[in-house]
Design an enzyme around this catalytic site. Structure first.
Site, PDB file in Angstrom:
ATOM      1  N   ARG A  13      10.985  -6.155  -1.887  1.00  0.00           N
ATOM      2  CA  ARG A  13       9.971  -7.148  -1.978  1.00  0.00           C
ATOM      3  C   ARG A  13       9.836  -7.800  -3.300  1.00  0.00           C
ATOM      4  O   ARG A  13       9.781  -8.883  -3.634  1.00  0.00           O
ATOM      5  CB  ARG A  13       8.939  -6.885  -1.170  1.00  0.00           C
ATOM      6  CG  ARG A  13       8.036  -6.014  -1.536  1.00  0.00           C
ATOM      7  CD  ARG A  13       6.373  -6.056  -0.891  1.00  0.00           C
ATOM      8  NE  ARG A  13       6.894  -5.616   0.358  1.00  0.00           N
ATOM      9  CZ  ARG A  13       5.814  -5.365   1.380  1.00  0.00           C
ATOM     10  NH1 ARG A  13       4.638  -5.727   0.925  1.00  0.00           N
ATOM     11  NH2 ARG A  13       6.160  -4.850   2.530  1.00  0.00           N
ATOM     12  N   SER A 118       5.625  -2.836   5.731  1.00  0.00           N
ATOM     13  CA  SER A 118       4.217  -3.598   5.927  1.00  0.00           C
ATOM     14  C   SER A 118       4.283  -3.853   7.477  1.00  0.00           C
ATOM     15  O   SER A 118       5.109  -4.176   7.906  1.00  0.00           O
ATOM     16  CB  SER A 118       3.864  -4.616   5.363  1.00  0.00           C
ATOM     17  OG  SER A 118       4.274  -4.713   4.292  1.00  0.00           O
TER      18      SER A 118
END
Length: 118
Positions: A13, A118
């Site tokens: 990310r 996540s």
């Protein structure tokens, strides 16, 4: 994202966010679009609404129907996860209670977590 990583959107990310930020600045953009419409995802509108109900409601309140149009987004940094203090072995302050993953506060939260963590 491919010019920044051969993994493309599957890159970590921090790489994806940096690539988006760089391209936004290069082209003077205020945001980019995240397209989760049925045409792109293969999900039905009903599946999108059921799977992402909070996102759907939030976006709809802002005038964006995620089942019909892309969502304007910008990358954002966040530096904390969880809040349960643990030691290097995952031990908490409660006897025989261990915590792992994003529920914990280890002090070593990294930038290069994978996008699906996540």
């Amino acid at each position: 994202v491919l010019p920044y990583s051969p993994l493309g959107s599957a890159a970590s990310r921090d790489v994806v966010a940096l690539a988006i930020d760089t391209e936004m600045k290069k082209h003077g953009l205020m945001h980019v679009y995240l397209n989760v419409t049925p045409e792109v995802t293969g999900l039905t509108a009903e599946q999108l609404i059921n799977t992402y109900s909070d996102v759907y409601k939030h976006c709809l309140a802002a005038g964006v129907d995620i089942t019909k149009e892309p969502i304007p987004v910008v990358p954002a940094a966040h530096y904390t996860c969880g809040g349960i203090p643990v030691d290097a072995n995952g031990r908490t302050e409660v006897d025989r209670l261990y915590a792992v993953g994003q529920t914990t506060c280890t002090g070593i939260h990294g930038a290069n977590r994978l996008p699906n963590s996540s």
